[in-house]
Design a protein around this motif. Sequence first.
Motif, PDB file in Angstrom:
ATOM      1  N   SER A  18      32.764 -17.617  81.265  1.00 25.34           N
ATOM      2  CA  SER A  18      33.650 -17.593  82.428  1.00 25.34           C
ATOM      3  C   SER A  18      35.067 -17.209  81.995  1.00 25.34           C
ATOM      4  CB  SER A  18      33.667 -18.964  83.113  1.00 25.34           C
ATOM      5  OG  SER A  18      34.180 -19.946  82.231  1.00 25.34           O
ATOM      6  N   PHE A  19      35.930 -17.058  82.993  1.00 21.30           N
ATOM      7  CA  PHE A  19      37.331 -16.723  82.772  1.00 21.30           C
ATOM      8  C   PHE A  19      38.195 -17.796  83.407  1.00 21.30           C
ATOM      9  CE2 PHE A  19      34.887 -12.824  82.975  1.00 21.30           C
ATOM     10  CZ  PHE A  19      35.281 -12.167  81.817  1.00 21.30           C
ATOM     11  N   GLU A  20      39.326 -18.115  82.759  1.00 22.59           N
ATOM     12  CA  GLU A  20      40.234 -19.115  83.319  1.00 22.59           C
ATOM     13  C   GLU A  20      41.071 -18.563  84.457  1.00 22.59           C
ATOM     14  OE1 GLU A  20      42.754 -21.213  80.607  1.00 22.59           O
ATOM     15  OE2 GLU A  20      41.071 -22.129  79.603  1.00 22.59           O
ATOM     16  N   LYS A  21      41.476 -17.304  84.345  1.00 21.01           N
ATOM     17  CA  LYS A  21      42.367 -16.719  85.347  1.00 21.01           C
ATOM     18  C   LYS A  21      41.675 -15.558  86.048  1.00 21.01           C
ATOM     19  CE  LYS A  21      46.536 -17.910  82.841  1.00 21.01           C
ATOM     20  NZ  LYS A  21      47.751 -17.408  82.208  1.00 21.01           N
ATOM     21  N   ILE A  24      42.884 -11.709  85.193  1.00 26.39           N
ATOM     22  CA  ILE A  24      42.344 -11.048  84.001  1.00 26.39           C
ATOM     23  C   ILE A  24      40.870 -10.680  84.207  1.00 26.39           C
ATOM     24  CG2 ILE A  24      41.576 -13.108  82.745  1.00 26.39           C
ATOM     25  CD1 ILE A  24      42.692 -11.817  80.225  1.00 26.39           C
ATOM     26  N   PHE A  25      40.192 -11.392  85.094  1.00 25.36           N
ATOM     27  CA  PHE A  25      38.770 -11.148  85.318  1.00 25.36           C
ATOM     28  C   PHE A  25      38.507  -9.714  85.767  1.00 25.36           C
ATOM     29  CE2 PHE A  25      35.205 -11.068  88.381  1.00 25.36           C
ATOM     30  CZ  PHE A  25      34.177 -11.300  87.487  1.00 25.36           C
ATOM     31  N   LEU A  26      39.268  -9.214  86.740  1.00 18.94           N
ATOM     32  CA  LEU A  26      39.068  -7.850  87.236  1.00 18.94           C
ATOM     33  C   LEU A  26      39.284  -6.817  86.150  1.00 18.94           C
ATOM     34  CD1 LEU A  26      40.501  -7.656  90.845  1.00 18.94           C
ATOM     35  CD2 LEU A  26      38.296  -6.889  90.036  1.00 18.94           C
ATOM     36  N   LYS A  27      40.338  -6.977  85.378  1.00 20.64           N
ATOM     37  CA  LYS A  27      40.646  -6.037  84.303  1.00 20.64           C
ATOM     38  C   LYS A  27      39.512  -5.993  83.281  1.00 20.64           C
ATOM     39  CE  LYS A  27      43.905  -5.513  80.504  1.00 20.64           C
ATOM     40  NZ  LYS A  27      45.082  -6.064  79.855  1.00 20.64           N
ATOM     41  N   LEU A  28      39.022  -7.157  82.864  1.00 17.64           N
ATOM     42  CA  LEU A  28      37.968  -7.221  81.857  1.00 17.64           C
ATOM     43  C   LEU A  28      36.618  -6.789  82.418  1.00 17.64           C
ATOM     44  CD1 LEU A  28      39.026 -10.487  80.050  1.00 17.64           C
ATOM     45  CD2 LEU A  28      39.249  -8.151  79.202  1.00 17.64           C
ATOM     46  N   MET A  29      36.363  -7.093  83.667  1.00 17.96           N
ATOM     47  CA  MET A  29      35.104  -6.705  84.282  1.00 17.96           C
ATOM     48  C   MET A  29      34.968  -5.178  84.312  1.00 17.96           C
ATOM     49  SD  MET A  29      33.540  -7.719  87.991  1.00 17.96           S
ATOM     50  CE  MET A  29      34.612  -6.623  88.900  1.00 17.96           C
ATOM     51  N   SER A  61      40.173  -3.784  72.258  1.00 16.47           N
ATOM     52  CA  SER A  61      41.232  -4.631  71.710  1.00 16.47           C
ATOM     53  C   SER A  61      41.766  -5.530  72.810  1.00 16.47           C
ATOM     54  CB  SER A  61      42.373  -3.792  71.141  1.00 16.47           C
ATOM     55  OG  SER A  61      41.939  -3.117  69.998  1.00 16.47           O
ATOM     56  N   LEU A  62      41.917  -6.798  72.479  1.00 17.57           N
ATOM     57  CA  LEU A  62      42.455  -7.777  73.421  1.00 17.57           C
ATOM     58  C   LEU A  62      43.636  -8.492  72.791  1.00 17.57           C
ATOM     59  CD1 LEU A  62      39.193  -9.552  74.632  1.00 17.57           C
ATOM     60  CD2 LEU A  62      40.529  -7.883  75.901  1.00 17.57           C
ATOM     61  N   ARG A  63      44.631  -8.767  73.589  1.00 22.67           N
ATOM     62  CA  ARG A  63      45.724  -9.622  73.121  1.00 22.67           C
ATOM     63  C   ARG A  63      45.192 -11.042  72.986  1.00 22.67           C
ATOM     64  NH1 ARG A  63      48.709  -7.290  77.750  1.00 22.67           N
ATOM     65  NH2 ARG A  63      49.513  -5.309  77.001  1.00 22.67           N
ATOM     66  N   LEU A  64      45.815 -11.802  72.122  1.00 25.64           N
ATOM     67  CA  LEU A  64      45.378 -13.171  71.899  1.00 25.64           C
ATOM     68  C   LEU A  64      45.496 -14.005  73.176  1.00 25.64           C
ATOM     69  CD1 LEU A  64      44.195 -14.683  69.535  1.00 25.64           C
ATOM     70  CD2 LEU A  64      46.469 -15.492  68.957  1.00 25.64           C
ATOM     71  N   ASN A  65      46.549 -13.774  73.965  1.00 22.19           N
ATOM     72  CA  ASN A  65      46.689 -14.550  75.204  1.00 22.19           C
ATOM     73  C   ASN A  65      45.602 -14.203  76.217  1.00 22.19           C
ATOM     74  OD1 ASN A  65      47.690 -12.050  75.937  1.00 22.19           O
ATOM     75  ND2 ASN A  65      49.472 -12.855  77.023  1.00 22.19           N
ATOM     76  N   GLU A  66      45.035 -12.983  76.140  1.00 20.20           N
ATOM     77  CA  GLU A  66      43.905 -12.624  76.996  1.00 20.20           C
ATOM     78  C   GLU A  66      42.640 -13.321  76.502  1.00 20.20           C
ATOM     79  OE1 GLU A  66      45.139  -8.118  78.360  1.00 20.20           O
ATOM     80  OE2 GLU A  66      44.202  -8.403  76.398  1.00 20.20           O
ATOM     81  N   ALA A  67      42.435 -13.323  75.184  1.00 22.02           N
ATOM     82  CA  ALA A  67      41.251 -13.948  74.593  1.00 22.02           C
ATOM     83  C   ALA A  67      41.230 -15.455  74.830  1.00 22.02           C
ATOM     84  CB  ALA A  67      41.189 -13.654  73.097  1.00 22.02           C
TER      85      ALA A  67
END
Length: 86
Positions: A18-21, A24-29, A61-67
């Motif tokens: 799952s995703f917390e926010k 970010i879900f739309l971007k990663l999806m 590549s993901l930023r740490l705050n995204e991960a």
Amino acid sequence: MDRKLSEIKVGKSVTIKSFEKDDIFLKLMEMGCVPGEVIMVDQIAPLGDPISILVSGYHLSLRLNEAENIWVEEIQVANKKNDPAL
């Protein structure tokens, strides 16, 4: 056990839970990171940010705050030697 993607070591495969926010879900999806998808942590930059994951056959590549907003579950590998079911 569920953990944040930012806590996973290089070479480990995990399943996205799952995703917390939601933002970010739309971007990663759109990039193939959806719940149930298996990903592998490929590289971590020397200072820990960014990280590179292997998802759907390509590197992302993901930023740490995204991960930190991605909850994952480690994939358990069965031990053939000790598992009577195998």
